[in-house]
Write a protein that holds these residues in place. Structure first.
Motif, short mmCIF file in Angstrom:
data_model
loop_
_atom_site.label_atom_id
_atom_site.label_comp_id
_atom_site.label_asym_id
_atom_site.label_seq_id
_atom_site.Cartn_x
_atom_site.Cartn_y
_atom_site.Cartn_z
N GLU A 65 42.06 38.66 43.70
CA GLU A 65 41.90 37.35 43.59
C GLU A 65 40.72 36.89 43.22
N ALA A 66 39.63 37.60 43.56
CA ALA A 66 38.36 37.39 43.03
C ALA A 66 37.31 38.74 43.35
N LYS A 67 36.35 38.81 42.52
CA LYS A 67 35.38 40.11 42.82
C LYS A 67 34.08 39.39 43.44
N GLN A 68 33.31 39.88 43.98
CA GLN A 68 32.11 39.60 44.67
C GLN A 68 31.33 39.04 43.38
N GLY A 69 31.00 37.80 43.93
CA GLY A 69 30.03 36.92 42.75
C GLY A 69 30.71 36.12 41.71
N ASP A 70 32.18 36.23 41.73
CA ASP A 70 33.10 35.69 40.89
C ASP A 70 32.89 33.88 41.19
N ARG A 71 32.71 33.18 40.20
CA ARG A 71 32.61 31.67 40.63
C ARG A 71 34.23 31.40 41.15
N LEU A 72 34.12 30.50 42.24
CA LEU A 72 35.55 30.28 42.66
C LEU A 72 35.58 28.38 42.62
N ALA A 109 56.53 50.21 43.90
CA ALA A 109 54.82 50.28 44.08
C ALA A 109 54.18 49.06 43.76
N GLY A 110 53.34 48.62 44.77
CA GLY A 110 52.70 47.44 44.80
C GLY A 110 53.24 46.10 45.25
N ASP A 111 54.65 46.24 45.64
CA ASP A 111 55.26 45.07 46.57
C ASP A 111 54.64 44.84 47.69
N ASN A 112 54.33 43.38 48.00
CA ASN A 112 53.91 43.04 49.24
C ASN A 112 52.68 43.25 49.71
N ILE A 113 51.90 43.78 48.54
CA ILE A 113 50.49 44.16 48.74
C ILE A 113 49.57 43.46 47.81
N VAL A 114 48.49 42.62 48.21
CA VAL A 114 47.52 42.26 47.46
C VAL A 114 46.35 43.19 47.18
N PRO A 115 46.10 43.65 45.81
CA PRO A 115 44.96 44.89 45.64
C PRO A 115 43.61 44.20 45.94
N ALA A 128 32.22 33.88 45.52
CA ALA A 128 32.75 35.01 46.42
C ALA A 128 31.56 35.78 46.88
N ASP A 129 31.45 35.54 47.97
CA ASP A 129 30.52 36.52 48.82
C ASP A 129 30.85 38.03 48.96
N ARG A 130 32.14 38.23 48.81
CA ARG A 130 32.50 39.87 48.82
C ARG A 130 33.66 39.75 47.74
N ASN A 131 34.49 40.88 47.70
CA ASN A 131 35.77 41.08 47.21
C ASN A 131 36.91 40.28 47.91
N LEU A 132 37.79 39.50 47.25
CA LEU A 132 38.85 38.76 47.84
C LEU A 132 40.00 39.43 47.20
N PRO A 133 41.00 40.04 48.02
CA PRO A 133 40.57 40.39 49.25
C PRO A 133 39.82 41.29 49.41
N PRO A 134 39.19 41.82 50.58
CA PRO A 134 38.21 42.82 50.74
C PRO A 134 38.83 44.20 51.15
N PHE A 135 39.98 44.01 51.09
CA PHE A 135 41.03 45.15 51.67
C PHE A 135 42.27 45.09 50.96
N PRO A 136 43.18 45.98 50.71
CA PRO A 136 44.50 45.93 50.30
C PRO A 136 45.38 45.26 51.39
N ARG A 137 45.88 43.73 51.13
CA ARG A 137 46.22 43.07 52.23
C ARG A 137 47.74 42.95 52.10
N ALA A 138 48.49 43.11 53.29
CA ALA A 138 49.86 43.06 53.40
C ALA A 138 50.23 41.58 53.29
N THR A 139 51.30 41.36 52.76
CA THR A 139 51.66 39.86 52.65
C THR A 139 53.02 39.49 53.40
N ARG A 140 53.33 40.68 53.93
CA ARG A 140 54.74 40.59 54.92
C ARG A 140 54.56 41.32 55.98
#
Length: 468
Positions: free
Chosen positions: A159-166, A149-155, A55-67
Motif C-alpha cells: 500500500e505504501a513504503k515508509q516515507g511515501d506521500r499519502l 499464491a498471493g490470494d487473500n494476503i496483502v504483501p 507513511a511513518d512505516r511500511n503499509l501494511p507493516p506485515f503480510p496481512r490476511a484479508t479473510r
C-alpha cells in the motif's frame, strides 16, 4: 484589445458560460490562501490540508490476511479435497510467533487483519474448509477449493513504503483522508486558514429576517443561503448590513467588504434605474472581467477585482463624475480572457496575481439566481482561496423522466429532482415559478443543464446534471 464601455449600468461584457467559467478559473489559479493553522485531527475535517502526510512505516507493516480462514502453501492444494495439519492459530493484534512456520502439508488458522505466518503464501477462506469434531480431526482441516499464491494476503509495503506521500496539500479532508492521517499517527494537522467572505445584500426591498416587513418588502434570504454555501465550501462568512438603494451607503459597505478575502454582493447588478452596484464598484477602480453570462438563471452576474490599498475598510474615494466615467471605461478586461496585459506579463514571468487586490462577484438578486451563480462562478474562487487545488467542473448524466420544452439562446441550469434506485436513476424538473421560487428549489437536489441550442428534450434522453 481592451474593450471600452460606458460608465452607465447598461454597459455590458457578456460572455458565454464556458468563457466566463474559464475566466474565473484562470484568475482563481493565481490566488493563494492567507495563512495556515495547526488543528486537532477531528477539527480538520472539511478543511484543506496545508502539508504533506507521509507513511511513518511500511503499509501494511506485515503480510496481512484479508479473510478469516487458513494460511497455507498454495502448492499443497493442487489435489482436492486436501487435508492439512493445523499447527496453530493467529488472531488480529496478537504478537508475532517467530516459531510458527508453515511447512508443506500444514496450515494455520488465521483471522482477518492478522499477519500471515512464515512459509505461507495464501489464505483459504473458512467457507471452503471443514474440521472434524473429535480431537484428532480438530488438528486437521479439509480444503475443497484451490487457491493461487498471493490470494487473500496483502504483501508488506504494497500500500505504501515508509516515507511515501499519502496525502498532498490542497485536498479537502474528508472521512477517508482523516482515516489515513489517523493510520499514520497524526493527532494534529496543518490546514489552511478559512478565507473570510463578505456578503452584502442590496436593495430597499430587502429586510432583515427578524424585523417586521413593510407590504412592499421581502426577507433577506440571500445572505443566509450564501453563508451556508460559503461554509460548505470551506469559507467563513462575514455578514454585512443590508445596503439600501443609496449610493453613499452602498460605497461605505463595499469598502467594509473589501477587508475580507472575497466580496459577494447580491442584487443591484441588473439594468434597472436603482441597480447601483456596478457603478459603485467602478468608483473603487474596479476591473470588470465580465458583466454578464449567457445563462439562466443568473445572466447579470458580474466578476472583477478592486485594488485594495488605503481604501480598504476606509470608505469610498471621492471623485467627480468625469473621473468616475474614465475609471469605468479604462478598467474593462480583455473579452473572453479576463487578464490585462500586465497580468499576462506577470504570469509569463512566474509571478502571482497582482498583490493588494480583492476579487468580487456581483450576483443577481433573485434567490435561485444567487444560489446558481455561486455554484458556477464563486465556488472555484473560494475553493482556491481556501487552499484547494483548482479543479474543472464536471457534469454527471441521467435519463430524463419528463419532456422539457424551453427557449433557445441561453445555457440553462434548472432545479430538478434526481430519483430512482441503484443503477436506475432518472431526473425531472421541479415545478417552479422562476428564479425567485426558493420553496420549489428547496425540493430539488440537482440542476439539469440545458444547452443553448435545445428547444425540446425528449423523455428518456440522457441529460447533464450539476450536483451542488
Amino acid at each position: 484589445m481592451i474593450l471600452c464601455m460606458s460608465s452607465t449600468v447598461s454597459a455590458t461584457n457578456i460572455l458565454s458560460f464556458e468563457q466566463a467559467r474559464h475566466v474565473v478559473e484562470e484568475h482563481a489559479a493565481t490566488v493563494r490562501p492567507r495563512g495556515k493553522e495547526l488543528v486537532e485531527l477531528l477539527d480538520s475535517a472539511s478543511q484543506v490540508l496545508a502539508e504533506p502526510v507521509s507513511a511513518d512505516r511500511n503499509l501494511p507493516p506485515f503480510p496481512r490476511a484479508t479473510r478469516d480462514g487458513y494460511a497455507v502453501r498454495a502448492a499443497d492444494l493442487t489435489q482436492l479435497p486436501a487435508t492439512l495439519e493445523v499447527i496453530g492459530e493467529i488472531k488480529a493484534g496478537a504478537p508475532a510467533d517467530a516459531a510458527l512456520k508453515v511447512a508443506s502439508g500444514q496450515a494455520v488458522s488465521i483471522m482477518t487483519g492478522a499477519p500471515a505466518p512464515s512459509g505461507s503464501d495464501a489464505v483459504v477462506m473458512v467457507e471452503y474448509t471443514s474440521r472434524g469434531s473429535d480431537q484428532r480431526d480438530k488438528d486437521q482441516v479439509t480444503i475443497t477449493k484451490g487457491i493461487a499464491a498471493g490470494d487473500n494476503i496483502v504483501p508488506i509495503a504494497s500500500e505504501a513504503k515508509q516515507g511515501d506521500r499519502l496525502l498532498s496539500p490542497g485536498i479537502r479532508l474528508d472521512h477517508a483522508a482523516i482515516a489515513v492521517a489517523a493510520s499514520v499517527g497524526r493527532s494534529h494537522l496543518l490546514v489552511y486558514s478559512k478565507p473570510r467572505v463578505a456578503v452584502l445584500a442590496t436593495g430597499d426591498e430587502i429586510a432583515d429576517i427578524d424585523v417586521p416587513l413593510a407590504p412592499n418588502q421581502i426577507r433577506n434570504s440571500n445572505t443566509y443561503s450564501l453563508a451556508a454555501q460559503i461554509r460548505a465550501t470551506g469559507g467563513e462568512p462575514v455578514l454585512l448590513p443590508i445596503a439600501p438603494d443609496e449610493p453613499e451607503r452602498l460605497r461605505e459597505l463595499i469598502a467594509d467588504g473589501l477587508a475580507a478575502d472575497l466580496l459577494l454582493l447580491t442584487g443591484g447588478v441588473s439594468m434597472g434605474k436603482y441597480d447601483l452596484v456596478e457603478q459603485a464598484l467602478a468608483e473603487f477602480d474596479a476591473e470588470f472581467f465580465f458583466t454578464g453570462a449567457q445563462i439562466q438563471p443568473g445572466r447579470p452576474v458580474v466578476f472583477g477585482r478592486i485594488p485594495c490599498g488605503t481604501l480598504c475598510g476606509a470608505g469610498a474615494p471621492a471623485r467627480d463624475e468625469e473621473e468616475k466615467n474614465v475609471s469605468f471605461k479604462s478598467n474593462i478586461a480583455l473579452k473572453g480572457h479576463g487578464f490585462s496585459r500586465a497580468d499576462k506579463n506577470a504570469k509569463e514571468n512566474g509571478a502571482l496575481a497582482p498583490k493588494g487586490h480583492t476579487y468580487f462577484f456581483g450576483l443577481p438578486g433573485n434567490p435561485v439566481s444567487t444560489m446558481v451563480t455561486f455554484e458556477l462562478f464563486a465556488r472555484p474562487m473560494l475553493e482556491t482561496l481556501a487552499g484547494m487545488t483548482p479543479r474543472k467542473l464536471i457534469f454527471l448524466h441521467a435519463k430524463l423522466k419528463s419532456e422539457i420544452k424551453t427557449k433557445p439562446g441561453l445555457k440553462r441550469f434548472l432545479p430538478a429532482i434526481l430519483s430512482g434506485e441503484f443503477e436506475h436513476a432518472e431526473v425531472e424538473l421541479v415545478r417552479w415559478q422562476g428564479s425567485g421560487d426558493i420553496a420549489a428549489t428547496a425540493t430539488a437536489n440537482c440542476y439539469i443543464v440545458i444547452p443553448p441550442n435545445r428547444e425540446r428534450i425528449a423523455t428518456g434522453e440522457w441529460v447533464p446534471l450539476l450536483m451542488p
